[in-house]
Motif scaffolding. Structure first.
Motif, PDB file in Angstrom:
ATOM      1  N   HIS A 104       0.834  -1.220   0.000  1.00 14.92           N
ATOM      2  CA  HIS A 104       0.000   0.000   0.000  1.00 14.92           C
ATOM      3  C   HIS A 104       0.867   1.268   0.000  1.00 14.92           C
ATOM      4  O   HIS A 104       0.494   2.296  -0.565  1.00 14.92           O
ATOM      5  N   GLU A 105       2.038   1.180   0.632  1.00 14.34           N
ATOM      6  CA  GLU A 105       2.941   2.319   0.673  1.00 14.34           C
ATOM      7  C   GLU A 105       3.537   2.579  -0.716  1.00 14.34           C
ATOM      8  O   GLU A 105       3.684   3.735  -1.138  1.00 14.34           O
ATOM      9  N   VAL A 106       3.874   1.495  -1.418  1.00 13.12           N
ATOM     10  CA  VAL A 106       4.400   1.619  -2.780  1.00 13.12           C
ATOM     11  C   VAL A 106       3.326   2.209  -3.697  1.00 13.12           C
ATOM     12  O   VAL A 106       3.596   3.125  -4.486  1.00 13.12           O
ATOM     13  N   ASN A 107       2.090   1.717  -3.583  1.00  8.12           N
ATOM     14  CA  ASN A 107       0.986   2.235  -4.405  1.00  8.12           C
ATOM     15  C   ASN A 107       0.753   3.720  -4.151  1.00  8.12           C
ATOM     16  O   ASN A 107       0.542   4.503  -5.083  1.00  8.12           O
ATOM     17  N   ARG A 108       0.790   4.108  -2.853  1.00  8.12           N
ATOM     18  CA  ARG A 108       0.560   5.521  -2.504  1.00  8.12           C
ATOM     19  C   ARG A 108       1.646   6.411  -3.094  1.00  8.12           C
ATOM     20  O   ARG A 108       1.370   7.478  -3.632  1.00  8.12           O
ATOM     21  N   MET A 109       2.895   5.944  -2.993  1.00  8.45           N
ATOM     22  CA  MET A 109       4.005   6.752  -3.506  1.00  8.45           C
ATOM     23  C   MET A 109       3.912   6.931  -5.021  1.00  8.45           C
ATOM     24  O   MET A 109       4.125   8.028  -5.546  1.00  8.45           O
ATOM     25  N   ILE A 110       3.552   5.865  -5.734  1.00  8.13           N
ATOM     26  CA  ILE A 110       3.436   5.954  -7.196  1.00  8.13           C
ATOM     27  C   ILE A 110       2.285   6.882  -7.586  1.00  8.13           C
ATOM     28  O   ILE A 110       2.390   7.672  -8.525  1.00  8.13           O
ATOM     29  N   LYS A 111       1.183   6.819  -6.819  1.00  9.80           N
ATOM     30  CA  LYS A 111       0.049   7.702  -7.093  1.00  9.80           C
ATOM     31  C   LYS A 111       0.433   9.164  -6.849  1.00  9.80           C
ATOM     32  O   LYS A 111       0.120  10.055  -7.647  1.00  9.80           O
ATOM     33  N   GLN A 112       1.129   9.420  -5.744  1.00  3.96           N
ATOM     34  CA  GLN A 112       1.557  10.776  -5.439  1.00  3.96           C
ATOM     35  C   GLN A 112       2.519  11.302  -6.495  1.00  3.96           C
ATOM     36  O   GLN A 112       2.477  12.477  -6.858  1.00  3.96           O
ATOM     37  N   PHE A 113       3.376  10.420  -7.001  1.00  5.87           N
ATOM     38  CA  PHE A 113       4.299  10.822  -8.062  1.00  5.87           C
ATOM     39  C   PHE A 113       3.521  11.272  -9.299  1.00  5.87           C
ATOM     40  O   PHE A 113       3.837  12.292  -9.916  1.00  5.87           O
ATOM     41  N   GLY A 114       2.480  10.516  -9.653  1.00  5.74           N
ATOM     42  CA  GLY A 114       1.666  10.880 -10.812  1.00  5.74           C
ATOM     43  C   GLY A 114       0.983  12.224 -10.644  1.00  5.74           C
ATOM     44  O   GLY A 114       0.940  13.044 -11.570  1.00  5.74           O
ATOM     45  N   GLU A 115       0.444  12.471  -9.437  1.00  9.80           N
ATOM     46  CA  GLU A 115      -0.225  13.745  -9.174  1.00  9.80           C
ATOM     47  C   GLU A 115       0.769  14.898  -9.208  1.00  9.80           C
ATOM     48  O   GLU A 115       0.478  15.977  -9.742  1.00  9.80           O
ATOM     49  N   MET A 116       1.950  14.665  -8.633  1.00 13.74           N
ATOM     50  CA  MET A 116       2.975  15.697  -8.625  1.00 13.74           C
ATOM     51  C   MET A 116       3.425  16.023 -10.055  1.00 13.74           C
ATOM     52  O   MET A 116       3.618  17.181 -10.413  1.00 13.74           O
ATOM     53  N   LYS A 117       3.531  14.993 -10.874  1.00 14.02           N
ATOM     54  CA  LYS A 117       3.964  15.170 -12.263  1.00 14.02           C
ATOM     55  C   LYS A 117       2.971  16.059 -13.024  1.00 14.02           C
ATOM     56  O   LYS A 117       3.356  16.953 -13.780  1.00 14.02           O
TER      57      LYS A 117
END
Length: 477
Positions: free
Chosen positions: A411-424
């Motif tokens: 879940h931590e990996v999924n959250r980080m990847i999602k946050q990366f997409g939003e930041m991008k």
């Protein structure tokens, strides 16, 4: 963190005005009472508080403000302007001699951080102005004072002139100045002795050094955490030495901020630098307008921009901007930026310099664990080169493998990847000049809502225009 208590109290004082189409005299009286209590609790000098509150009240009274459009915003603007005026309006540069060397005499009580500040200032001039400073060790009384300065000198690669502890400080300064002339040093810093309190012997020694060296600058180093005592110390040294400026140290400590708001008003002498942190690079020019913005929770984007420029490689930054425009920002770039950000200091301090974020309830009392960045980096390191360069291929099975490799929950990996997409997405918008997504962030959690967010943005715009004018003026010279 400095000013947090004052910022919170001032914000609470303004909350009662929020959303009011009309502010009554009673509303104004209650707000001014809260502001007065906030300043007194921050250990601001009583006379300074009295004059400040009277000036703000006089400016805010009357139909022009109380019955005008956005009265709360106008009152905050007045408070902002008067805070800036109290602290000195403009940043004051170091005095510089027409001929080399420029001599800077440093004074202060024991424990204020004087020797460390000598090193920080010498390092600042060396790295930013290509200066060739010399530091003179004239404190022969405090145990290990000379050793400390020598260690600092080695750390920043700046020479130290010392003759041990058995030579009169005035003679050490005389020979040190001769050495500076011989080596063509363009700046000389004299690290003088301190005491636990001001006494006649100390002042006589400092007066003798001043008479010999005829310094271009006498900077008093003061511990911001001493509150009212800091103002009394400044008055005492100023009466004896006629200081030219003040350096406030430990502004990142648990301080109420009263010294910064009182010293200029009481002594008439400017605060020229502030120290926040232990590193030799942790010394900043004091900008009254930026400090007022921070106190009112409106952030300090200019200082954040300058901090970023100091720590980030210019070529890398240009390449990053191009990738943001083309939407090619990947996890390799993300990793590189995290490593750069780590050099800038605690993340919570950086975030609070963004307008509107200082009093965001979600960030209140936040303490960001440095290990969080290391954990995030571990996730990125567990990706293949192909995955880092093309995050879109990160399907569930790849994510499970990354989680296992980094030792982090899925879940931590999924959250980080999602946050990366939003930041991008947000970075692409910002690079194309579209700040609409930022407007809510700037104002949503501030008293007065987006109106105050707009005030912060207008303030930042004025600051940027001033900085541009200063740069252009410097280029013409």
């Amino acid at each position: 963190m400095a000013f947090e208590g004052l910022t919170e109290r001032l914000q609470n004082a303004m909350k009662r005005l929020r959303g009011k189409g009309k502010v009554t005299e009673a509303d104004l009286r209650e707000t001014m009472r809260e502001i007065r209590l906030a300043l007194l609790e921050a250990d601001v000098n009583f006379d300074v508080v009295k004059d400040f509150v009277k000036t703000v009240r006089d400016r805010a009274s009357g139909s022009a403000v109380l019955e005008g459009l956005n009265p709360a915003q106008q009152i905050v603007k007045i408070v902002d302007e008067e805070l800036t005026k109290t602290m000195g309006e403009e940043a004051v540069p170091l005095n510089k001699s027409d001929k080399i060397p420029t001599i800077i005499m440093m004074a202060g009580l024991q424990g204020a951080g004087k020797t460390t500040t000598v090193g920080k200032l010498a390092n600042k001039l060396k790295t930013e102005n290509n200066a060739r400073p010399l530091m003179i060790a004239a404190d022969i009384y405090r145990p290990a004072a000379i050793d400390q300065l020598v260690t600092v000198g080695q750390q920043i690669d700046v020479p130290v002139f010392e003759l041990g502890t058995n030579v009169n400080p005035v003679e050490i300064v005389r020979q040190g100045l001769a050495k500076a002339a011989e080596d063509h040093n363009d700046y000389v810093f004299i690290d003088t002795a301190g005491r636990l309190q001001i006494d006649e012997q100390l002042m006589q020694e400092l007066a003798d050094i001043k008479a010999l060296a005829n310094p271009d600058e006498i900077l008093l180093v003061i511990d911001a955490m001493t509150g009212q005592n800091a103002v009394a110390t400044a008055e005492g040294f100023d009466n004896q030495l006629d200081i030219t400026g003040v350096v406030l140290t430990k502004l990142d400590g648990d301080t109420r901020g009263g010294a910064a708001l009182s010293i200029r008003a009481v002594t008439g002498k400017p605060i020229k630098f502030v120290g926040q942190g232990e590193k030799m690079s942790d010394l900043d020019v004091f900008h009254p307008d930026r400090m007022a913005s921070r106190i009112l929770g409106m952030g300090d984007m200019l200082s954040l921009i300058e901090k970023t420029q100091r720590e980030f490689d210019e070529k890398q930054s240009q390449e990053l901007a191009e990738k943001m425009r083309e939407n090619n920002f990947d996890f390799n770039d993300f990793l590189e930026q995290m490593e750069q950000i780590q050099k800038m200091g605690p993340m919570e301090d950086i975030i609070k310099m963004i307008p509107g974020m200082a009093n965001n309830p979600a960030l209140k009392n936040v303490q960001m664990d440095p290990k969080d960045i290391e954990r995030t980096k571990a996730v990125v390191y567990s990706m293949t080169n192909q995955e880092r360069e093309n995050p879109d291929i990160l399907n569930p099975s790849r994510r499970r493998r990354i989680a296992a490799g980094s030792g982090r929950p899925i879940h931590e990996v999924n959250r980080m990847i999602k946050q990366f997409g939003e930041m991008k997405k947000m970075m692409k918008q910002a690079s194309n000049g579209n700040m609409s997504g930022m407007e809510g962030l700037m104002g949503g959690n501030m008293p007065g809502g987006s109106k105050l967010g707009n005030l912060a943005m207008k303030r930042m715009s004025r600051q940027l225009q001033k900085a541009k004018k200063r740069r252009n003026k410097k280029k013409r010279k």
